[in-house]
Design an enzyme around this catalytic site. Structure first.
Site, PDB file in Angstrom:
ATOM      1  CG  ASP A  15      -4.244   6.557  -2.699  1.00 55.90           C
ATOM      2  OD1 ASP A  15      -3.791   5.673  -3.446  1.00 55.90           O
ATOM      3  OD2 ASP A  15      -4.312   6.426  -1.462  1.00 55.90           O
ATOM      4  CG  HIS A  59     -10.429   0.987   1.854  1.00 57.84           C
ATOM      5  ND1 HIS A  59      -9.174   0.468   2.037  1.00 57.84           N
ATOM      6  CD2 HIS A  59     -10.308   2.337   2.085  1.00 57.84           C
ATOM      7  CE1 HIS A  59      -8.334   1.448   2.370  1.00 57.84           C
ATOM      8  NE2 HIS A  59      -8.997   2.586   2.394  1.00 57.84           N
ATOM      9  CE  LYS A 102      -2.625   3.509  -1.349  1.00 56.62           C
ATOM     10  NZ  LYS A 102      -3.646   3.927  -0.385  1.00 56.62           N
ATOM     11  CB  CYS A 141      -1.590   7.482   0.576  1.00 49.96           C
ATOM     12  SG  CYS A 141      -2.735   6.491   1.559  1.00 49.96           S
TER      13      CYS A 141
HETATM   14  C1  VGL Z   1      -5.654   8.092   2.474  1.00 47.05           C
HETATM   15  C2  VGL Z   1      -6.778   8.414   4.432  1.00 47.05           C
HETATM   16  C3  VGL Z   1      -7.376   7.191   4.321  1.00 47.05           C
HETATM   17  C4  VGL Z   1      -4.707   8.623   1.447  1.00 47.05           C
HETATM   18  C5  VGL Z   1      -6.235   6.853   2.346  1.00 47.05           C
HETATM   19  O1  VGL Z   1      -4.799   8.221   0.274  1.00 47.05           O
HETATM   20  O2  VGL Z   1      -3.842   9.462   1.810  1.00 47.05           O
HETATM   21  N1  VGL Z   1      -5.919   8.861   3.522  1.00 47.05           N
HETATM   22  N2  VGL Z   1      -7.097   6.406   3.280  1.00 47.05           N
HETATM   23 ZN    ZN Z   2      -8.178   4.585   2.887  1.00 48.80          ZN
END
Ligand code: VGL
Ligand code: ZN
Length: 190
Positions: A15, A59, A102, A141
């Site tokens: 991410d 998302h 994801k 994540c």
């Molecule tokens: C994440 C919060 C919401 C992450 C993703 O990548 O850690 N954190 N969505």
């Molecule tokens: Zn997220």
């Protein structure tokens, strides 16, 4: 601890997207400072001709994790938006890499890169036995992707100089080590 990248290894970059960088919609403090470190890991794995997997939060705009829809987060990483792009300065390799999206359907969230994706199959197809994990956020994540990898039987290494947390990292890293993960740094791989 000295570690050598072998034919059973893969890198998972979690991410590293604009919305998680300072100035983004869900900023992770100092997340931009790990970009050069992650670029070095990318270079190491590229040189070793080992696959690199970039997960991304992807998302729909009405995702259930967003406050407006009952979740706890501000809207972030909306599909096709600028905030969902990979962070400025992150050097994606020329080849042998995969993007794993994801959290793509509005009814489900995915803190793990394995959740609702083909990441496990891709790793298995390539004979991967050890996963090296970096990215954000340590306590969301990265944590859940590492737990997923451990649960699936991968030997799991957390690249501790290539991660940043939202709230905390001490407990998370202790818990992951208790479950068998190993911590290592850039110097250990050089
Ligand atoms: C994440 C919060 C919401 C992450 C993703 O990548 O850690 N954190 N969505
Ligand atoms: Zn997220």
């Amino acid at each position: 601890m000295r570690l050598k990248i072998t034919q059973n290894d893969a890198l998972i970059v979690v991410d590293m997207q604009k919305d998680f960088m300072p100035g983004g919609a869900l900023p992770v403090q100092n997340a931009d400072t790990i970009i050069p470190v992650i670029n070095t890991y990318i270079e190491f794995f590229q040189k070793a001709q080992r696959p690199i997997f970039f997960t991304r939060d992807w998302h729909p705009k009405d995702h259930l994790s967003f406050k407006e829809y009952g979740g706890i987060w501000p809207p972030h990483c909306v599909q096709e938006s600028e905030g969902a792009e990979f962070a400025e300065g992150l050097q994606l390799p020329q080849e042998n890499y995969f993007i794993i999206s994801k959290g793509t359907s509005k009814e489900f969230d995915a803190y793990s890169g394995f959740q609702g994706t083909i990441l496990h199959d891709l790793l298995q197809e390539r004979g991967v036995k050890r996963t090296f994990i970096c990215g954000v956020a340590t306590d969301f994540c990265v944590k859940n992707s590492a737990l997923g990898a451990l649960h699936l039987g991968f030997f799991t290494i957390i690249l501790e100089d290539g991660i940043k947390e939202v709230f905390e990292s001490t407990q998370t890293l202790q818990m992951l080590q208790d479950k068998g993960a190993i911590l290592c740094k850039k110097e250990d791989l050089e």
